[in-house]
Design an enzyme around this catalytic site. Structure first.
Site: not given
Ligand code: PAF
Length: 284
Positions: A33, A37
């Site tokens: 991530l 995100h």
């Protein structure tokens, strides 16, 4: 943040929340991530009572074994980031949990997948369709959040949601960029420092192309200019650059002044930096 690995346990928990009248926002990811995100998580938080994020590196959407092998897997760090961002539920299933046996069904997205990513990554959107439809069935979100960086993925999933009547709203969120313009991507962490230094040229190339189109240059001339610009940058190998109709993703021809419908145009690029493949797009 609660973490679930099993489909049935997650479903039971979500059922209880839904019975209490809570709405569910869903952010499907493959992990590794980054702030892109997290911006999706923030959008989901703003628009739903409960936010579910899934992390699953989906083998069925990789058409290249090397790409799957080196795809970054950072579950612990991801989990901490999600917790800090205020995500309520992380769903991190194993491959066996998602695919006790490999699916035999096939998605066919027609013309949407004969271009760009679909043309260069055969089977990719079938894998995306399978995993996203499974995740939608499992989570049953009210809203699902995707990034515009994967423009063709957004188009394919939107087609799937409409044609299969999934009862949810898709929310497409803007591409998040580093300060130098590079689109945030999990694959960026596979770049060497030298590759990272030249990666922003992809965004610059897109912006140059946009400027040329706005000067009413022909698509073919703009494509030649972009290819030439990137040829001069050692370490970047262009795979494709397409100028497409935003809605159909089919190639756009001529000049902007001939765009009688006045619809949006998407400028989409894919390139290799060493073995790392990056994509990006901008919209006019
Ligand atoms: O965009 C991604 O990260 C993946 O394609 C998705 C939507 C999570 C499906 O595996």
């Amino acid at each position: 943040m609660l973490v679930f690995h099993q489909i049935s346990v997650l479903q039971e928990h979500l059922k209880q929340l839904r019975n209490q009248g809570m709405t569910v926002g869903f952010v499907p990811t493959m992990g590794a991530l980054h702030q892109g995100h997290i911006s999706l998580i923030n959008q989901a938080k703003a628009q739903s009572d409960i936010v579910v994020c899934s992390i699953f590196v989906n083998p069925t959407q990789f058409n290249n074994a090397h790409d799957l092998a080196v795809y970054p897997r950072t579950l612990e760090a991801d989990s901490q980031m999600l917790d800090t961002a205020g995500c309520d539920i992380l769903f991190a299933p194993s491959a066996e949990e998602m695919y006790p046996k490999l699916p035999t069904m096939k998605f066919d997205f027609g013309a949407l997948e004969t271009v760009m990513e679909g043309a260069f990554r055969p089977g990719h959107f079938n894998g995306v369709g399978i995993v996203v439809s499974k995740l939608f069935h499992i989570v049953q979100p009210d809203k699902a959040f995707f990034g515009q960086k994967d423009l063709q993925q957004c188009a394919v999933i939107s087609c799937m949601v409409n044609e299969l009547s999934f009862h949810l709203e898709l929310v497409i969120c803007p591409t998040q960029r580093e300060e130098d313009g590079l689109a945030m991507s999990s694959r960026n962490r596979n770049l060497s420092p030298e590759q990272r230094a030249i990666a922003p040229f992809l965004y610059q190339a897109l912006n140059n192309a946009k400027a040329s189109l706005l000067q009413d240059k022909e698509v073919s001339e703009v494509k030649t200019e972009l290819a030439e610009f990137l040829r001069n940058i050692e370490g970047i190998e262009l795979e494709y650059f397409e100028i497409s109709d935003f809605d159909t993703l089919q190639p756009f021809h001529g000049t902007l002044s001939q765009n009688s419908g006045g619809g949006k145009i998407a400028l989409c690029i894919a390139a290799f930096l060493g073995k790392t493949r990056l994509i990006d797009n901008i919209i006019i």
